[in-house]
Design a protein around this motif. Structure first.
Motif, PDB file in Angstrom:
ATOM      1  N   LEU A  87       0.865  -1.181   0.000  1.00 21.17           N
ATOM      2  CA  LEU A  87       0.000   0.000   0.000  1.00 21.17           C
ATOM      3  C   LEU A  87       0.894   1.222   0.000  1.00 21.17           C
ATOM      4  N   PHE A 132      -3.265   0.208  -3.591  1.00 25.56           N
ATOM      5  CA  PHE A 132      -3.131  -1.019  -2.836  1.00 25.56           C
ATOM      6  C   PHE A 132      -2.985  -2.180  -3.810  1.00 25.56           C
ATOM      7  N   SER A 183      -4.422   6.427  11.331  1.00 28.91           N
ATOM      8  CA  SER A 183      -5.453   5.633  10.653  1.00 28.91           C
ATOM      9  C   SER A 183      -5.883   6.331   9.373  1.00 28.91           C
ATOM     10  N   LEU A 190     -10.975   0.248   2.135  1.00 31.11           N
ATOM     11  CA  LEU A 190      -9.781  -0.059   2.912  1.00 31.11           C
ATOM     12  C   LEU A 190      -9.820   0.690   4.236  1.00 31.11           C
ATOM     13  N   ASN A 191      -9.353   0.031   5.286  1.00 28.31           N
ATOM     14  CA  ASN A 191      -9.131   0.670   6.574  1.00 28.31           C
ATOM     15  C   ASN A 191      -7.706   0.352   7.001  1.00 28.31           C
ATOM     16  N   VAL A 192      -6.927   1.400   7.263  1.00 24.45           N
ATOM     17  CA  VAL A 192      -5.502   1.241   7.555  1.00 24.45           C
ATOM     18  C   VAL A 192      -5.207   1.777   8.949  1.00 24.45           C
ATOM     19  N   ALA A 250       1.743  -2.292  10.578  1.00 25.03           N
ATOM     20  CA  ALA A 250       0.589  -1.911   9.763  1.00 25.03           C
ATOM     21  C   ALA A 250      -0.460  -3.009   9.793  1.00 25.03           C
ATOM     22  N   GLN A 251      -1.710  -2.571   9.820  1.00 22.63           N
ATOM     23  CA  GLN A 251      -2.829  -3.494   9.684  1.00 22.63           C
ATOM     24  C   GLN A 251      -3.789  -2.897   8.665  1.00 22.63           C
ATOM     25  N   VAL A 252      -4.108  -3.656   7.634  1.00 21.88           N
ATOM     26  CA  VAL A 252      -4.979  -3.187   6.559  1.00 21.88           C
ATOM     27  C   VAL A 252      -6.198  -4.100   6.478  1.00 21.88           C
ATOM     28  N   VAL A 289      -9.460  -5.022   4.392  1.00 24.39           N
ATOM     29  CA  VAL A 289     -10.000  -4.904   3.036  1.00 24.39           C
ATOM     30  C   VAL A 289     -11.418  -5.461   3.059  1.00 24.39           C
ATOM     31  N   THR A 313      -8.061  -9.230   6.638  1.00 24.10           N
ATOM     32  CA  THR A 313      -7.149  -8.321   7.325  1.00 24.10           C
ATOM     33  C   THR A 313      -5.716  -8.777   7.077  1.00 24.10           C
TER      34      THR A 313
END
Length: 352
Positions: A256, A265, A295, A305-307, A327-329, A331, A339
């Motif tokens: 990303l 991404f 975030s 997406l949430n980052v 990092a945690q993404v 989707v 995740t």
């Protein structure tokens, strides 16, 4: 979000990026100070709380020039009388101005559904909290923040200085040569538990004698003191292009990257999702910006997406590299939701 709202926010984000870039030099700091940003506020009040005595809130809105394009907001929320006593949280992120006159709305985190807040500007000095649909809340409780005429709003500080270059050992000294040339300078690690030194030692710095290093610090009288790691690596080099931030992971492989034109991404398997660029939003325990967590939430018709970037050392053993953030993404689209975890580092995105 309507197109006009997004465009309003986007222009503000572009201006903010320009300010960040301008702040990267001493001359830029002078320009930013003379032209903006300008603080609107602070607005203060105590909002109702479901499981505490109230939320003492201070909100400052920053614009580019007096009444200009929105830049960022800064909010301090103190939860009074919780089980653990008073608890304070601070936030820094984007905001948008929607409508005008009696219909004017201040929208915090316009692209982030989970934490978005909207306020109606009742008059020049008063903001009133709205519900998630930006409608008035039917209650007898006080939902207003009022401008505190006795308080002086803090000016928006320039981003912390990120130093990039090569670190070498010379006898008992550490010498840092910045990217772009310049004289080597002595480096001293003042990070908590000397975590920067520990991280590069894990890369074999003592054995190799040199390593590429990016760290946040301050130069005083020819000595660079660093207190926070961004990234370091044996095979890294000075960046060739500007990015806002980058996150990635292995097994499965994903990437990303955010820059001035796109948030891109690359999924496991190689499929690519693209969205408009967004700045990071930050929050941290009161008085502890060193624990600031970033975030970002982005959604289009085809992707969501949430980052979350957490300040914690992340080691990439496949590349002899170490990073300052995990990092945690998440989707959500396309299906199925999943995740992904990995490492991250910052570029032009500044720390709070």
């Amino acid at each position: 979000m309507t197109w006009s709202t997004f465009e309003c926010w986007r222009r503000g984000a572009v201006v903010l990026a320009a300010v960040v870039i301008a702040w990267s030099t001493t001359a830029g700091i002078a320009r930013a100070t003379s032209q903006g940003p300008v603080a609107d506020g602070p607005y203060v009040g105590t909002l109702p709380c479901a499981d505490c005595a109230g939320i003492r809130t201070t909100l400052t809105l920053y614009t580019m020039g007096e009444g200009g394009a929105p830049l960022v907001y800064r909010m301090t929320s103190t939860y009074l009388g919780t089980r653990d006593g008073d608890r304070t949280e601070e936030r820094l992120g984007p905001w948008a101005r929607v409508g005008s006159g009696a219909d004017a709305v201040v929208r915090l985190e316009p692209s982030h559904d989970a934490i978005r807040q909207s306020w109606r500007r009742a008059d020049r000095d008063t903001l009133v909290l709205l519900d998630r649909d930006e409608k008035p809340i039917a209650t007898a409780m006080d939902l207003r923040l009022r401008r505190d005429a006795t308080a002086t709003a803090a000016r928006l500080e320039p981003p912390r200085t990120l130093w990039r270059g090569t670190l070498r050992r010379q006898a008992d000294r550490l010498l840092f040569t910045p990217c772009g040339g310049g004289q080597p300078m002595r480096l001293r690690d003042v990070s908590p538990e000397v975590v920067v030194t520990a991280a590069i030692t894990d890369l074999g710095f003592d054995r190799r004698g040199s390593v590429y290093l990016e760290a946040y610090g301050t130069l005083r009288q020819g000595e660079l003191t660093v207190d926070r790691l961004n990234r370091a690596g044996v095979e890294m080099g000075c960046p060739k292009e500007a990015i806002g931030f980058r996150a990635f992971g292995h097994e499965p492989s994903w990437s990303l990257v955010s820059n001035r034109s796109v948030l891109r991404f690359v999924e496991p398997g190689g499929a690519t999702l693209s969205a408009p660029p967004l700045p990071l939003s930050w929050r941290w325990p009161g008085g502890r910006p060193d624990r600031a967590e970033a975030s970002l939430a982005s959604s289009t018709e085809s992707s969501a997406l949430n980052v979350v970037l957490t300040p914690k050392i992340c080691r990439d053993t496949m590349a002899d590299a170490v990073y300052g953030f995990t990092a945690q993404v998440g989707v959500a689209r396309p299906e199925p939701a999943r995740t992904l975890a990995g490492c991250a580092f910052l570029g032009t995105e500044g720390l709070p």
